[in-house]
Motif scaffolding. Structure first.
Motif, PDB file in Angstrom:
ATOM      1  N   CYS A 219      -4.110 -16.387  -8.645  1.00 14.80           N
ATOM      2  CA  CYS A 219      -2.634 -15.906  -8.450  1.00 14.80           C
ATOM      3  C   CYS A 219      -1.834 -15.156  -9.299  1.00 14.80           C
ATOM      4  O   CYS A 219      -0.869 -14.570  -9.100  1.00 14.80           O
ATOM      5  CB  CYS A 219      -1.680 -17.183  -7.907  1.00 14.80           C
ATOM      6  N   ARG A 220      -2.780 -15.358 -10.682  1.00 13.50           N
ATOM      7  CA  ARG A 220      -2.113 -14.810 -11.666  1.00 13.50           C
ATOM      8  C   ARG A 220      -2.670 -13.340 -12.215  1.00 13.50           C
ATOM      9  O   ARG A 220      -1.944 -12.630 -12.835  1.00 13.50           O
ATOM     10  CB  ARG A 220      -2.078 -15.800 -13.106  1.00 13.50           C
ATOM     11  N   TRP A 221      -3.846 -13.080 -11.621  1.00 12.86           N
ATOM     12  CA  TRP A 221      -4.274 -11.832 -12.058  1.00 12.86           C
ATOM     13  C   TRP A 221      -4.534 -11.167 -10.665  1.00 12.86           C
ATOM     14  O   TRP A 221      -4.864 -11.633  -9.874  1.00 12.86           O
ATOM     15  CB  TRP A 221      -6.011 -12.176 -12.651  1.00 12.86           C
TER      16      TRP A 221
ATOM     17  N   TRP B 156      -5.307 -21.041  -9.023  1.00 11.62           N
ATOM     18  CA  TRP B 156      -4.220 -20.855  -9.729  1.00 11.62           C
ATOM     19  C   TRP B 156      -4.440 -19.314 -10.485  1.00 11.62           C
ATOM     20  O   TRP B 156      -3.551 -18.616 -10.759  1.00 11.62           O
ATOM     21  CB  TRP B 156      -4.156 -22.038 -10.737  1.00 11.62           C
ATOM     22  N   LEU B 157      -5.592 -19.094 -10.892  1.00 10.32           N
ATOM     23  CA  LEU B 157      -5.956 -18.081 -11.799  1.00 10.32           C
ATOM     24  C   LEU B 157      -5.831 -16.836 -10.869  1.00 10.32           C
ATOM     25  O   LEU B 157      -5.345 -15.853 -11.431  1.00 10.32           O
ATOM     26  CB  LEU B 157      -7.407 -18.294 -12.470  1.00 10.32           C
TER      27      LEU B 157
ATOM     28  N   VAL C  31      -1.784 -20.003 -21.923  1.00 16.63           N
ATOM     29  CA  VAL C  31      -2.314 -19.279 -20.820  1.00 16.63           C
ATOM     30  C   VAL C  31      -2.330 -17.838 -21.098  1.00 16.63           C
ATOM     31  O   VAL C  31      -1.289 -17.149 -21.673  1.00 16.63           O
ATOM     32  CB  VAL C  31      -1.202 -19.634 -19.360  1.00 16.63           C
TER      33      VAL C  31
ATOM     34  N   GLU D 230      -2.151 -13.934 -20.321  1.00 19.30           N
ATOM     35  CA  GLU D 230      -1.319 -13.160 -19.264  1.00 19.30           C
ATOM     36  C   GLU D 230      -1.995 -11.969 -18.873  1.00 19.30           C
ATOM     37  O   GLU D 230      -3.199 -11.564 -19.451  1.00 19.30           O
ATOM     38  CB  GLU D 230       0.118 -12.552 -19.836  1.00 19.30           C
TER      39      GLU D 230
END
Length: 226
Positions: free
Chosen positions: A103-105, A100-101, A47, A49
Protein backbone atom coordinates in the motif's frame (compact mmCIF):
# COMPACT_ATOMS: atom_id res chain seq x y z
CA UNK A 1 -28.17 -1.01 15.74
CA UNK A 2 -27.55 -3.98 13.51
CA UNK A 3 -23.98 -5.28 13.43
CA UNK A 4 -22.64 -7.00 10.36
CA UNK A 5 -21.26 -10.50 10.78
CA UNK A 6 -17.71 -9.20 10.32
CA UNK A 7 -17.86 -6.61 13.09
CA UNK A 8 -19.76 -8.96 15.39
CA UNK A 9 -16.98 -11.54 15.03
CA UNK A 10 -14.37 -8.85 15.67
CA UNK A 11 -16.17 -7.71 18.81
CA UNK A 12 -16.39 -11.28 20.10
CA UNK A 13 -12.71 -11.91 19.43
CA UNK A 14 -11.67 -8.73 21.23
CA UNK A 15 -13.77 -9.73 24.21
CA UNK A 16 -12.41 -13.28 24.40
CA UNK A 17 -8.79 -12.72 23.37
CA UNK A 18 -7.85 -9.03 23.05
CA UNK A 19 -5.28 -8.28 20.36
CA UNK A 20 -1.93 -7.02 21.61
CA UNK A 21 0.90 -5.26 19.81
CA UNK A 22 3.88 -7.49 19.03
CA UNK A 23 6.26 -4.71 20.07
CA UNK A 24 4.77 -2.97 23.12
CA UNK A 25 2.31 -5.73 24.16
CA UNK A 26 -0.41 -3.15 24.78
CA UNK A 27 -3.97 -4.08 23.75
CA UNK A 28 -5.16 -2.42 20.57
CA UNK A 29 -8.55 -2.32 18.80
CA UNK A 30 -8.99 -4.61 15.81
CA UNK A 31 -9.17 -1.80 13.26
CA UNK A 32 -5.90 -0.26 14.54
CA UNK A 33 -4.03 -3.53 14.53
CA UNK A 34 -1.79 -3.46 11.45
CA UNK A 35 0.05 -6.73 10.82
CA UNK A 36 0.36 -7.40 14.54
CA UNK A 37 1.70 -3.94 15.43
CA UNK A 38 -0.18 -0.92 16.76
CA UNK A 39 -0.10 2.34 14.82
CA UNK A 40 1.86 4.12 17.60
CA UNK A 41 4.77 1.66 17.41
CA UNK A 42 4.78 1.77 13.61
CA UNK A 43 5.44 5.51 13.81
CA UNK A 44 8.84 4.72 15.36
CA UNK A 45 9.88 1.99 12.94
CA UNK A 46 12.15 3.99 10.66
CA UNK A 47 9.86 3.34 7.72
CA UNK A 48 11.31 3.89 4.24
CA UNK A 49 9.40 6.23 1.97
CA UNK A 50 8.94 5.57 -1.74
CA UNK A 51 11.57 8.14 -2.75
CA UNK A 52 15.07 8.38 -4.23
CA UNK A 53 16.74 8.37 -0.80
CA UNK A 54 15.37 4.91 -0.04
CA UNK A 55 16.12 3.68 -3.56
CA UNK A 56 19.73 4.89 -3.34
CA UNK A 57 20.30 3.17 0.02
CA UNK A 58 18.87 -0.06 -1.36
CA UNK A 59 20.96 0.07 -4.52
CA UNK A 60 24.16 0.46 -2.52
CA UNK A 61 23.65 -3.17 -1.47
CA UNK A 62 21.77 -4.60 -4.44
CA UNK A 63 21.53 -2.64 -7.66
CA UNK A 64 18.38 -3.21 -9.68
CA UNK A 65 15.85 -1.18 -11.65
CA UNK A 66 12.78 -1.39 -9.39
CA UNK A 67 12.76 -1.69 -5.60
CA UNK A 68 10.46 -1.56 -2.59
CA UNK A 69 11.49 -1.74 1.07
CA UNK A 70 9.58 -1.53 4.34
CA UNK A 71 11.56 -0.48 7.38
CA UNK A 72 15.03 -0.47 8.92
CA UNK A 73 16.09 -3.01 11.54
CA UNK A 74 17.41 -0.38 13.89
CA UNK A 75 16.40 -1.53 17.38
CA UNK A 76 15.46 -4.59 19.42
CA UNK A 77 11.76 -3.88 18.89
CA UNK A 78 11.76 -4.16 15.11
CA UNK A 79 14.14 -7.13 15.27
CA UNK A 80 11.86 -8.96 17.70
CA UNK A 81 8.87 -8.38 15.42
CA UNK A 82 10.70 -9.85 12.45
CA UNK A 83 11.99 -12.74 14.57
CA UNK A 84 8.46 -13.61 15.70
CA UNK A 85 7.19 -13.45 12.12
CA UNK A 86 10.01 -15.68 10.92
CA UNK A 87 10.38 -18.20 13.74
CA UNK A 88 7.31 -17.72 15.91
CA UNK A 89 4.76 -19.51 13.76
CA UNK A 90 3.00 -16.27 12.82
CA UNK A 91 2.48 -16.25 9.02
CA UNK A 92 -0.57 -13.97 9.30
CA UNK A 93 1.64 -11.19 10.66
CA UNK A 94 4.19 -11.32 7.85
CA UNK A 95 1.43 -11.56 5.23
CA UNK A 96 -0.17 -8.49 6.77
CA UNK A 97 3.16 -6.69 6.55
CA UNK A 98 3.24 -7.57 2.86
CA UNK A 99 -0.13 -5.89 2.36
CA UNK A 100 1.05 -2.89 4.39
CA UNK A 101 4.21 -2.43 2.28
CA UNK A 102 2.32 -2.85 -1.00
CA UNK A 103 0.00 0.00 0.00
CA UNK A 104 3.02 2.29 0.47
CA UNK A 105 4.90 1.56 -2.78
CA UNK A 106 3.78 1.61 -6.42
CA UNK A 107 3.32 -1.81 -8.07
CA UNK A 108 6.10 -3.51 -10.06
CA UNK A 109 6.36 -3.16 -13.85
CA UNK A 110 3.64 -4.82 -15.91
CA UNK A 111 4.43 -8.33 -17.04
CA UNK A 112 6.42 -9.19 -13.92
CA UNK A 113 6.02 -11.93 -11.32
CA UNK A 114 7.03 -12.08 -7.65
CA UNK A 115 9.67 -14.76 -7.00
CA UNK A 116 10.38 -15.36 -3.30
CA UNK A 117 13.79 -16.51 -2.09
CA UNK A 118 13.36 -20.18 -1.12
CA UNK A 119 14.29 -21.96 2.08
CA UNK A 120 15.45 -25.56 2.35
CA UNK A 121 12.70 -28.17 2.67
CA UNK A 122 13.99 -29.17 6.11
CA UNK A 123 13.64 -25.61 7.38
CA UNK A 124 10.26 -25.32 5.66
CA UNK A 125 9.14 -28.46 7.50
CA UNK A 126 10.42 -27.08 10.80
CA UNK A 127 8.82 -23.62 10.49
CA UNK A 128 5.71 -24.63 8.60
CA UNK A 129 6.12 -21.91 5.96
CA UNK A 130 8.62 -19.89 3.95
CA UNK A 131 8.42 -16.34 5.29
CA UNK A 132 9.46 -14.81 1.93
CA UNK A 133 6.65 -16.70 0.15
CA UNK A 134 4.03 -15.60 2.71
CA UNK A 135 5.31 -12.02 2.49
CA UNK A 136 5.02 -12.21 -1.33
CA UNK A 137 1.44 -13.48 -1.00
CA UNK A 138 0.57 -10.37 1.00
CA UNK A 139 2.17 -8.11 -1.61
CA UNK A 140 0.34 -9.92 -4.39
CA UNK A 141 -3.08 -9.34 -2.83
CA UNK A 142 -2.67 -5.57 -3.12
CA UNK A 143 -0.62 -5.33 -6.31
CA UNK A 144 -2.74 -7.99 -8.06
CA UNK A 145 0.31 -9.81 -9.34
CA UNK A 146 1.17 -13.51 -9.45
CA UNK A 147 3.63 -15.26 -7.14
CA UNK A 148 6.00 -17.86 -8.60
CA UNK A 149 7.11 -19.83 -5.57
CA UNK A 150 8.77 -22.64 -7.50
CA UNK A 151 11.30 -20.90 -9.75
CA UNK A 152 14.19 -21.32 -7.31
CA UNK A 153 15.29 -24.18 -5.07
CA UNK A 154 17.49 -24.10 -2.00
CA UNK A 155 19.58 -27.25 -2.28
CA UNK A 156 22.03 -26.70 0.56
CA UNK A 157 20.85 -26.77 4.16
CA UNK A 158 23.18 -25.06 6.58
CA UNK A 159 23.32 -22.75 9.55
CA UNK A 160 21.82 -19.27 9.41
CA UNK A 161 24.04 -16.62 7.81
CA UNK A 162 22.88 -13.93 10.20
CA UNK A 163 25.94 -11.97 11.32
CA UNK A 164 28.18 -13.29 8.52
CA UNK A 165 30.38 -10.95 6.50
CA UNK A 166 29.78 -10.06 2.85
CA UNK A 167 32.60 -12.37 1.74
CA UNK A 168 31.35 -15.30 3.84
CA UNK A 169 27.80 -14.90 2.56
CA UNK A 170 28.87 -14.70 -1.07
CA UNK A 171 31.03 -17.82 -0.85
CA UNK A 172 28.31 -19.94 0.78
CA UNK A 173 25.38 -18.71 -1.32
CA UNK A 174 27.00 -19.50 -4.67
CA UNK A 175 26.37 -23.19 -3.93
CA UNK A 176 23.12 -22.79 -2.03
CA UNK A 177 20.49 -22.14 -4.73
CA UNK A 178 19.52 -23.77 -8.01
CA UNK A 179 17.04 -23.08 -10.76
CA UNK A 180 13.98 -25.33 -10.84
CA UNK A 181 14.15 -26.52 -14.44
CA UNK A 182 10.74 -28.22 -14.21
CA UNK A 183 8.91 -24.90 -13.96
CA UNK A 184 11.37 -22.38 -15.36
CA UNK A 185 10.15 -21.89 -18.91
CA UNK A 186 8.45 -18.69 -17.73
CA UNK A 187 9.32 -15.58 -19.77
CA UNK A 188 7.88 -12.99 -17.38
CA UNK A 189 10.04 -10.38 -15.68
CA UNK A 190 11.20 -11.35 -12.19
CA UNK A 191 10.85 -9.36 -8.96
CA UNK A 192 12.82 -11.09 -6.19
CA UNK A 193 11.23 -11.11 -2.73
CA UNK A 194 12.97 -11.63 0.62
CA UNK A 195 12.35 -10.70 4.24
CA UNK A 196 15.65 -8.94 5.02
CA UNK A 197 18.36 -7.21 2.98
CA UNK A 198 21.75 -7.29 4.71
CA UNK A 199 24.64 -7.36 2.23
CA UNK A 200 22.64 -8.19 -0.90
CA UNK A 201 24.49 -11.49 -1.39
CA UNK A 202 21.33 -13.62 -1.33
CA UNK A 203 19.57 -11.51 -3.95
CA UNK A 204 22.67 -11.44 -6.15
CA UNK A 205 23.02 -15.22 -5.97
CA UNK A 206 19.36 -15.74 -6.92
CA UNK A 207 19.57 -13.21 -9.76
CA UNK A 208 22.69 -14.82 -11.20
CA UNK A 209 21.07 -18.27 -11.21
CA UNK A 210 17.86 -17.07 -12.87
CA UNK A 211 19.63 -14.97 -15.48
CA UNK A 212 21.83 -17.92 -16.47
CA UNK A 213 18.56 -19.64 -17.39
CA UNK A 214 17.41 -16.71 -19.51
CA UNK A 215 15.13 -15.04 -16.96
CA UNK A 216 15.31 -11.26 -16.54
CA UNK A 217 15.40 -9.92 -12.97
CA UNK A 218 14.23 -6.31 -12.96
CA UNK A 219 13.60 -5.62 -9.28
CA UNK A 220 13.49 -6.69 -5.66
CA UNK A 221 11.33 -6.08 -2.61
CA UNK A 222 12.30 -6.72 1.01
CA UNK A 223 10.44 -6.18 4.24
CA UNK A 224 13.40 -4.81 6.19
CA UNK A 225 16.94 -3.55 5.63
CA UNK A 226 19.56 -4.25 8.28
Amino acid sequence: MILTRKFLCQALLEGIAPLTCLKCAEPVPFEAHVAGVCSFCMMNWGVFEADMTSITLFRERFYTEWIAVGFRLRDSGTRSILHRCKYGGNPKCIKGLGRWLACRWPPPPKGSVLTPVPIHWKRRLQRGYNQAKVFADGLAEVWEIEVDGGALLRVKHGKSLTGSSRQERGKVLKQTYECNHKVNSDSRLVILVDDVLTTGATLRACRDILEKQGRKVVGAVVLAMA
